[in-house]
Scaffold this motif. Structure first.
Motif, PDB file in Angstrom:
ATOM      1  N   PHE A  36      -7.017   2.964  -6.392  1.00  0.00           N
ATOM      2  CA  PHE A  36      -6.475   4.329  -6.328  1.00  0.00           C
ATOM      3  C   PHE A  36      -7.630   5.237  -5.947  1.00  0.00           C
ATOM      4  CE2 PHE A  36      -2.840   7.039  -8.064  1.00  0.00           C
ATOM      5  CZ  PHE A  36      -3.236   8.136  -7.335  1.00  0.00           C
ATOM      6  N   GLU A  37      -7.808   5.430  -4.657  1.00  0.00           N
ATOM      7  CA  GLU A  37      -8.926   6.242  -4.185  1.00  0.00           C
ATOM      8  C   GLU A  37      -8.432   7.628  -3.815  1.00  0.00           C
ATOM      9  OE1 GLU A  37     -11.904   4.907  -5.215  1.00  0.00           O
ATOM     10  OE2 GLU A  37     -12.618   5.720  -3.306  1.00  0.00           O
ATOM     11  N   LYS A  38      -8.971   8.624  -4.527  1.00  0.00           N
ATOM     12  CA  LYS A  38      -8.517   9.986  -4.254  1.00  0.00           C
ATOM     13  C   LYS A  38      -9.303  10.613  -3.109  1.00  0.00           C
ATOM     14  CE  LYS A  38      -6.486  11.069  -8.647  1.00  0.00           C
ATOM     15  NZ  LYS A  38      -6.572  11.774  -9.915  1.00  0.00           N
TER      16      LYS A  38
ATOM     17  N   THR B 172       0.840  -1.203   0.000  1.00  0.00           N
ATOM     18  CA  THR B 172       0.000   0.000   0.000  1.00  0.00           C
ATOM     19  C   THR B 172       0.870   1.246   0.000  1.00  0.00           C
ATOM     20  OG1 THR B 172      -0.059  -0.160   2.370  1.00  0.00           O
ATOM     21  CG2 THR B 172      -1.983  -0.960   1.212  1.00  0.00           C
TER      22      THR B 172
ATOM     23  N   ALA C  48      -1.475  -0.584  -9.727  1.00  0.00           N
ATOM     24  CA  ALA C  48      -2.448  -0.019  -8.793  1.00  0.00           C
ATOM     25  C   ALA C  48      -3.779  -0.738  -8.968  1.00  0.00           C
ATOM     26  CB  ALA C  48      -2.595   1.469  -9.047  1.00  0.00           C
TER      27      ALA C  48
ATOM     28  N   LEU D 168      -1.455  -1.736  -4.158  1.00  0.00           N
ATOM     29  CA  LEU D 168      -0.785  -2.224  -5.374  1.00  0.00           C
ATOM     30  C   LEU D 168      -0.507  -3.710  -5.302  1.00  0.00           C
ATOM     31  CD1 LEU D 168       1.385   0.483  -4.314  1.00  0.00           C
ATOM     32  CD2 LEU D 168       1.044   0.611  -6.778  1.00  0.00           C
TER      33      LEU D 168
ATOM     34  N   ILE E 240      -3.633   4.113  -2.114  1.00  0.00           N
ATOM     35  CA  ILE E 240      -3.305   3.275  -3.261  1.00  0.00           C
ATOM     36  C   ILE E 240      -2.947   1.882  -2.736  1.00  0.00           C
ATOM     37  CG2 ILE E 240      -1.802   3.038  -5.293  1.00  0.00           C
ATOM     38  CD1 ILE E 240      -1.548   6.331  -3.883  1.00  0.00           C
TER      39      ILE E 240
ATOM     40  N   ASN F 187      -4.891  10.261  -0.338  1.00  0.00           N
ATOM     41  CA  ASN F 187      -5.205   9.322  -1.406  1.00  0.00           C
ATOM     42  C   ASN F 187      -4.690   7.973  -0.943  1.00  0.00           C
ATOM     43  OD1 ASN F 187      -5.909  11.600  -2.811  1.00  0.00           O
ATOM     44  ND2 ASN F 187      -4.097  11.583  -4.143  1.00  0.00           N
TER      45      ASN F 187
ATOM     46  N   HIS G  57      -0.849   9.181  -0.468  1.00  0.00           N
ATOM     47  CA  HIS G  57      -0.471  10.559  -0.766  1.00  0.00           C
ATOM     48  C   HIS G  57      -1.138  11.420   0.287  1.00  0.00           C
ATOM     49  CE1 HIS G  57      -0.236   9.489  -5.330  1.00  0.00           C
ATOM     50  NE2 HIS G  57       0.802   8.993  -4.655  1.00  0.00           N
TER      51      HIS G  57
END
Lengths: 438, 275
Positions: A394-396, A324, A391, A385, A383, A381, A327
């Protein structure tokens, strides 16, 4: 004799809402009858000059309930609370814009309120004319304004533009002028609300300094702000309002702490219970993201406390290598940092890294250290992987949290603290050569 | 240094209302000065408007009512003068009414931020109309010189009729501006009243053309009394005041003023919650 004495102050508003909307079906006859009744009532209210209330059931709403406190001369009192806690109602009553329903306030001394700087400024009039206009609106007489005119102008730094209409001013100049007039009112009691949210950092500092002066000159200040740093710097005492009630009265630091604790009921967690709607692929699905600080799930973090970001995910196939990363974004959407769960980028050791995952629910935790972020709002965010590069999730901006000032780093300085981060660093000084220069 | 003590309690502002109004008189002058300053900020255009508008209206009305419709004048007075003597109070009345009616909404930011007796706002708004009135008055002087018309002693009573026009506008103005805060529909009422009123009131013609049996009814419009009074004062003995109607006008003005102030004060407390 206290400067301000508030006794059992209450203010209620009448709010209406529609009651009978739960009937299984509505007949046209009922609708017409109800509307006719409504209209009759509204017309009656209008003729009698009472406010019209929408809806057919009227309810009393208490914006303030039984608030009592005293402020001594020369004291600076802070008032905090979330939106709708009753702060603005209290200030409105204090500045006589609206009347209380019950209770009584005794004010000893002239009151000036800075509910919003620049009240009554007219864009077509020049800076000079606006000083007189605004001064009169704030309650200064002509002679008083004339005496302080030069002082106001030099504080606002608008000497060159005195005869320019204020509509041509930059927003900074406008605010400076507005604040300057208000700051020179010299009332015995000053009520301030959120003026510091405007202007550049340097001017904010100047304003805070001016307000500090006002307080030191033995005048009474009532300060309402969301800027906890400024509040802690200016006020020794604060009261906390919640839903119209006064829940705390005490030293500013205690009250601020209570306020932050109150915020902890807010969502610091997001869970996807329905696997079909959860973000992800057939390999990995996100299950939950949450913030944990001080042992509780919260979206409010004190600046000197650690924040754990927990990411729960389902491994849906045997044998995938899952990792994981996050951001961290500030309120403007600027990426403050990116961090990933990889051996070489990990402060500790994660045994699941690089190992094939078996089916199941996993929880990865990332620790944001204490004394690291600046105060403000941040979002993340998330992510997830597979094989470090693919990815799957990918949740913003999944969740946001707020870093709050507690005063821990503010014992000496209370002004504006710039920077996206505010790490506590090691500082030291040595005397390396005693004596004269050269 | 003695500190002034202020007590805030439910209903207290109500009791000290008129005292507060006096205390805030300086604000009244400042607000009036602001409105006037803004109005004439672009001096030439602002001043030209105050002159041009009544002058052109006078010309049109003189041609339409005097020349085309051949309405009778009062005694020997020139028709243009008759029109202008009616136009002057009408414009003062209508612009006072509309500026007073929109005053609270126009000063919404002030009302929601600072305390003062709200009655100051609509009354200060009327001052601009009064300045416009004084400027238009200079046209009247020019028209009189042009027709070589000498007014009688009655002209000295003119301030009395100016006051009457002011009060006639203030009553409904207060009422409408108070209602306007809560129900914005009322803002559409004023332009309608003003454009209707121009024809319903005896602006372009003399009120003596109204048949005798209808005159009392006609005087239910308080502006009729105001205009008749102006004509009497300006045209000297040429125009007659119809006394029953004149008294009726005063009664109505008094009634509307009472109603306006009552309504205004009743709603005043909640203004800050609505604007």
């Amino acid at each position: 004799m206290p400067a301000i004495k508030v006794e059992n102050l209450s203010k209620s508003y009448l709010v209406g809402h529609n009651a009978a909307r739960t009937e299984r079906y509505t007949a046209l006859r009922d609708v017409i009858a109800r509307n006719a009744r409504d209209l009759a009532r509204k017309t009656r209210d209008m003729i009698h000059g009472r406010p019209i209330i929408q809806g057919d059931e009227v309810e009393e709403f208490w914006a303030l309930k039984d608030v009592s406190f005293e402020v001594q001369h020369g004291e600076t009192l802070g008032i905090i609370g979330r939106n709708g806690a009753g702060k603005s109602t209290l200030l409105k009553i204090l500045s006589r814009i609206t009347e209380p329903t019950k209770g009584r306030i005794t004010l000893n001394g002239r009151v000036a309120s800075l509910l919003e700087v620049g009240t009554g400024f007219h864009p077509e009039l020049s800076g000079r004319e606006n000083i007189y206009l605004n001064g009169a609106i704030l309650g200064m007489c002509r002679g008083e304004i004339q005496r302080k005119f030069d002082e106001i102008v030099s504080f606002a730094e608008v000497e060159k533009f005195l005869d320019t209409p204020v509509k041509r001013y930059s927003s900074g100049m406008y605010v400076r002028l507005a604040f300057a007039v208000a700051a020179h009112l010299e009332p015995e009691i000053l009520v301030v609300d959120e003026v510091l949210a405007v202007g550049d950092a340097q001017f904010q500092k100047k304003c805070l300094g001016k307000m500090g002066d006002v307080a030191h000159e033995g005048r009474t200040v009532l300060f309402v702000s969301h800027n906890m740093a400024a509040l802690l710097g200016l006020c020794s005492r604060a009261i906390l309002l919640d839903k119209g009630c006064q829940v705390h009265d005490g030293p500013a630091e205690d009250t601020v702490r209570r306020y932050i604790e109150m915020g902890k009921t807010d969502l610091g967690e997001k869970t996807w219970t329905d696997l079909n709607k959860a973000p992800g692929t057939d390999k990995v699905k996100l299950h939950a993201v949450r913030f944990v600080s001080d042992g509780t799930v919260t979206s409010d973090v004190e600046i000197n406390k650690e924040l754990n970001i927990e990411i729960d995910f389902w491994a849906r196939r045997n044998g995938d290598h899952i990792s994981t990363s996050i951001h961290l974004l500030d309120s403007m959407g600027v990426v403050v940092l990116a961090s990933a769960n990889m051996h070489s980028a990990n402060l500790t050791r994660d045994d699941w890294f690089g190992r094939p995952h078996e089916l199941g629910l996993y929880r990865t935790t990332c620790v944001i250290p204490a004394n690291f972020l600046n105060q403000g709002r941040y979002s993340i965010n998330v992510i997830v992987l597979t094989d470090i590069t693919n990815a799957e999730v990918f949740e913003k901006e999944v969740l946001t949290f707020t870093v709050h000032e507690t005063g821990a780093m503010r014992k000496e300085y209370s002004g504006v603290w710039i920077g996206v981060v505010r790490p506590k660093l090691a500082w030291s000084t040595d005397l390396i050569q005693p004596g004269m220069v050269g | 240094m003695t500190l002034q003590t202020l007590i805030i309690e439910p209903g207290l502002a109500e009791r000290h209302y008129w005292r507060d109004l006096w205390r805030y008189r300086e604000l009244f002058f400042v607000l009036a000065w602001r409105d006037v300053a803004v109005r004439y900020k672009q001096t030439i255009i602002g001043l030209a408007w105050a002159l041009l508008q009544p002058f052109l209206t006078m010309v049109v009305f003189t041609v339409v009512f005097g020349k085309l419709a051949k309405m009778p004048t009062e005694g020997d007075a020139p028709y243009a003068l008759l029109v202008f003597a009616g136009l002057l109070p009408w414009q003062f009345f209508s612009s006072s009414l509309s500026s007073a009616s929109n005053s609270l909404i126009g000063n919404a930011n002030l009302i929601s931020k600072v305390y003062f007796p709200r009655l100051i706002v609509p009354t200060a708004a009327v001052v601009v109309s009064f300045i416009d009135f004084l400027i238009s008055f200079s046209i009247l002087v020019l028209v009189m010189v042009w027709y070589q018309f000498m007014p009688g002693w009655q002209i000295l009573t003119l301030p009395f009729f100016v006051l009457m026009a002011f009060l006639a506008a203030l009553g409904p103005g207060l009422w409408i501006t108070a209602l306007n805060v809560k129900y914005r529909d009322f803002r559409y009422v004023i332009p309608f009243i003003v454009s209707m009123g121009l024809y319903v009131s005896p602006v372009g013609f003399s009120s003596s053309v109204i048949p005798e049996q209808w005159r009392l009814l006609y005087s239910l419009n308080p502006v009729v009394g105001v205009i008749d009074g102006f004509r009497w004062a300006i045209l000297g003995g040429e125009a007659q005041i119809y006394w029953p109607g004149f008294i009726l006008s005063w009664c109505l003005i008094g009634f509307f003023l009472w109603l306006g102030i009552r309504q205004f004060r009743k709603m005043e407390k909640s203004f800050a919650d609505f604007v």
